[in-house]
Write a protein that holds these residues in place. Structure first.
Motif, PDB file in Angstrom:
ATOM      1  N   LEU A   1       0.276  -1.259   0.099  1.00 45.85           N
ATOM      2  CA  LEU A   1       0.310   0.339   0.060  1.00 45.85           C
ATOM      3  C   LEU A   1       0.798   0.716  -0.004  1.00 45.85           C
ATOM      4  O   LEU A   1       0.633   2.057  -1.101  1.00 45.85           O
ATOM      5  N   ILE A   2       2.082   1.274   0.814  1.00 45.40           N
ATOM      6  CA  ILE A   2       2.570   1.859   1.078  1.00 45.40           C
ATOM      7  C   ILE A   2       3.208   3.000  -0.865  1.00 45.40           C
ATOM      8  O   ILE A   2       3.951   3.418  -1.081  1.00 45.40           O
ATOM      9  N   ILE A   3       3.938   1.520  -1.357  1.00 42.48           N
ATOM     10  CA  ILE A   3       4.643   1.822  -2.883  1.00 42.48           C
ATOM     11  C   ILE A   3       3.493   2.149  -3.509  1.00 42.48           C
ATOM     12  O   ILE A   3       3.891   3.213  -4.876  1.00 42.48           O
ATOM     13  N   ALA A   4       2.405   1.850  -3.849  1.00 49.35           N
ATOM     14  CA  ALA A   4       1.189   1.985  -4.973  1.00 49.35           C
ATOM     15  C   ALA A   4       0.597   3.465  -4.136  1.00 49.35           C
ATOM     16  O   ALA A   4       0.204   4.295  -5.456  1.00 49.35           O
ATOM     17  N   GLY A   5       1.008   3.689  -3.393  1.00 51.38           N
ATOM     18  CA  GLY A   5      -0.190   5.025  -3.218  1.00 51.38           C
ATOM     19  C   GLY A   5       0.951   6.191  -3.514  1.00 51.38           C
ATOM     20  O   GLY A   5       0.880   7.077  -3.510  1.00 51.38           O
ATOM     21  N   LEU A   6       2.264   5.720  -3.028  1.00 42.92           N
ATOM     22  CA  LEU A   6       3.932   6.890  -3.701  1.00 42.92           C
ATOM     23  C   LEU A   6       3.283   7.105  -4.918  1.00 42.92           C
ATOM     24  O   LEU A   6       3.948   7.814  -5.200  1.00 42.92           O
TER      25      LEU A   6
END
Length: 460
Positions: A241-246
Motif C-alpha cells: 500500500l505504501i509503494i502503490a500510494g507513492l
C-alpha cells in the motif's frame, strides 16, 4: 524489448504474429506473478476472483500486453519486485537468513537489469519503488519487537508527541522523498515536475481523466486502501500500500506532458489489486452479514467491471487506438494495396517506421522526412561512403525535401501516415499530393501514386 522481439523473429520467422507473441509471452509471466500476489495478499476467494477478472478484462492491460513496446516489461519488473519483496518479508519473518540474503541480492540484480535494459524515465520508478520497499520492510518488519522496544524510537516519539506508528510512517516518507530527490537525481526530480515534451496525450486525456473521470469508484477504493497503511494494515500488505500510494502520487503530480496514458499501463495491475484490497477492507469494517455482503459484493464488483470495460472509446475496440495519443493504422490493407498497385514503382514512406513494410513483403526504397524533425534524425546517420543520410536500421536512403522527391527517376508510390504527416512530410511538397494519379485511403494512412511526369512538372 527490442532484443526480445528480435529473438522471436530470429527463431520463428518474420511476421506480425510472431512479433506480437514476444510481449504476449511476457504478459503470461505477468499473469502468474499477479496471481501469486493476489493469492498471498487478498484473503477471500471472491475478492481474489474480482482482482483476476479486472486484470484479464482491462482493455488498457490487454493493449499493453499486445503492444510491442517496453511497457509490458515495466509491468513485469514491478510485479517481480513485489514478489521478491514478499519472499523477503516471509523469509525475515521465518528467520531464514540465507533466503533473506538471496532475495536482497535478487532485488539488487533486478534493478541492475532494469537500469541496463531500460532507456526511459520509467527506469527510475522501479529504483524508487525498491528503495521505498526496503525502507518500509526495515522500519515495519525487520526485527519488529526490538524496534518497538528501541529507546531511541521511544525518546524521540515522546519528545514530539508522536506514537511509534506515526514515527515509522514519517521515516518511510522521508526515505521516499530522499530517494526521489537524491537517488533519482535532482535533475530527474525537476524533469518529473516540469518536463515539456513535444508529443504527449492531448489535453483532457491525462491521468486525472483516466483515474478520476473514467475510474472514479475504483480510484476511491484504491485511495482508501492506500491510506489504511497507517492504521489498518500489517505485513507485506502495508508495504504494498505504501509503494502503490507513492507511485500513484508521483505520477498524478508529474508534469502534464509526462502523463501519457500508455505510459501508466504498467501500474494498472497493482492499481486494481490495491483497489480490491480496499473493497475487502470496507466490507470487513462494515461487518455485513453474509447475504448482505454478497449483495453488495455483486453490486460493487459489477461497477468495477463496468467501469473497466467501458472506460475506453469505441475506437479502442475497433483499432485499437488510444484517443488523441496512439493511433491505429491499417498496415495490412495498405501494404496489400502496395503489392497490388505499385509493382515496378519506387516505394517512398513518410513516417517513422518504414521497417513494418517488411512484415508484409514490401521493401521501402526511400524514407521521406522533413529536415526540421529532430526526433526523426535521431534514427538517421550519414553514410560514410556516399555522404548521404540513411536510416540507422536498414540503411534506407532518406529524402529531406521536395527537390529530392522530384529527382526520383520513375513513378513513385508514396505512403503517408496521417498522425505523423506534419513531422515527416515537407510542407513545400504539398502540391505533389494534389497531383497524385491515384489515392488509396486507409485508417490513419494514405497511399499516393505519383507519376514521374507529374513530379517533374510540380512547381508549387
Amino acid at each position: 524489448m527490442s532484443l526480445w522481439v528480435a529473438s522471436w523473429l530470429a527463431l520463428f520467422g518474420k511476421s506480425i504474429t510472431i512479433a506480437k507473441l514476444a510481449p504476449i509471452s511476457i504478459a503470461i509471466v505477468n499473469y502468474f506473478l499477479f496471481l501469486y500476489l493476489t493469492l498471498k495478499l487478498v484473503d477471500k476467494r471472491k475478492f481474489q476472483l474480482l482482482a483476476l477478472l479486472l486484470f484479464t478484462s482491462s482493455p488498457w492491460i490487454i493493449f499493453s500486453h499486445f503492444y510491442i513496446r517496453f511497457y509490458v516489461v515495466n509491468e513485469m519488473f514491478l510485479l517481480v519486485l513485489l514478489v521478491l519483496g514478499y519472499k523477503l518479508y516471509t523469509s525475515n519473518r521465518d528467520e531464514k537468513w540465507i533466503s533473506v540474503s538471496l532475495f536482497l541480492f535478487l532485488i539488487i540484480l533486478l534493478n541492475f537489469m532494469n537500469l541496463t535494459l531500460t532507456r526511459d524515465q520509467s527506469e527510475y520508478m522501479l529504483l524508487f519503488a525498491s528503495g521505498v520497499m526496503i525502507a518500509a520492510l526495515f522500519v515495519y518488519e525487520f526485527n519488529t519487537e526490538a524496534a518497538t522496544k528501541n529507546r531511541l524510537f521511544g525518546a524521540i516519539s515522546r519528545s514530539v508527541w508522536l506514537s511509534n506508528r506515526v514515527y515509522r510512517a514519517l521515516i518511510v516518507l522521508a526515505v521516499a522523498l530522499f530517494g526521489l530527490i537524491v537517488l533519482d537525481g535532482s535533475s530527474k526530480f525537476e524533469f518529473l515536475l516540469n518536463a515539456s515534451l513535444e508529443y504527449s496525450s492531448f489535453e483532457g486525456y491525462k491521468y486525472p481523466w483516466l483515474f478520476w473521470e473514467k475510474n472514479s469508484v475504483i480510484t476511491a477504493f484504491f485511495v482508501f486502501a492506500s491510506a489504511t497503511f497507517f492504521w489498518n494494515s500489517a505485513g507485506f500488505e502495508r508495504v504494498l500500500l505504501i509503494i502503490a500510494g507513492l507511485i500513484f502520487i508521483i505520477h498524478t503530480v508529474s508534469s502534464v506532458d509526462l502523463q501519457i496514458v500508455r505510459g501508466i499501463t504498467y501500474f494498472l495491475p497493482v492499481y486494481y489489486l490495491v483497489a480490491v484490497i480496499g473493497m475487502a477492507k470496507v466490507f470487513s469494517l462494515s461487518a455485513l452479514r453474509d447475504r448482505t455482503e454478497w449483495l453488495w459484493y455483486i453490486i460493487v464488483s459489477s461497477v468495477f467491471l463496468a467501469l473497466t470495460l467501458t472506460n475506453v472509446s469505441r475506437a479502442f475496440y475497433s483499432g485499437p487506438e488510444i484517443r488523441f495519443e496512439e493511433f491505429y493504422i491499417e498496415y495490412e490493407r495498405l501494404y496489400s494495396a502496395v503489392n497490388k498497385n505499385c509493382q515496378g514503382n519506387l516505394i517512398v514512406e513518410a513516417g517513422p517506421m518504414p521497417f513494418i513494410a517488411k512484415f508484409h513483403g514490401v521493401d521501402v526504397d526511400y524514407v521521406l522526412s522533413a529536415t526540421g524533425n529532430k526526433a526523426a534524425f535521431e534514427q538517421y546517420k550519414i553514410d560514410a561512403n556516399t555522404g548521404k543520410v540513411v536510416t540507422i536500421l536498414g540503411e534506407i536512403p532518406v529524402l529531406t525535401d521536395r527537390d529530392s522527391l522530384k529527382s526520383l527517376d520513375r513513378d513513385t508510390c508514396l505512403v503517408v501516415r496521417t498522425p505523423s504527416k506534419k513531422r515527416f512530410y515537407p510542407a513545400s511538397a504539398d502540391g505533389m499530393l494534389e497531383s497524385a494519379d491515384k489515392i488509396w485511403r486507409f485508417h490513419n494512412i494514405d497511399l499516393y501514386l505519383l507519376k514521374h511526369e507529374a513530379l517533374l512538372g510540380d512547381s508549387k
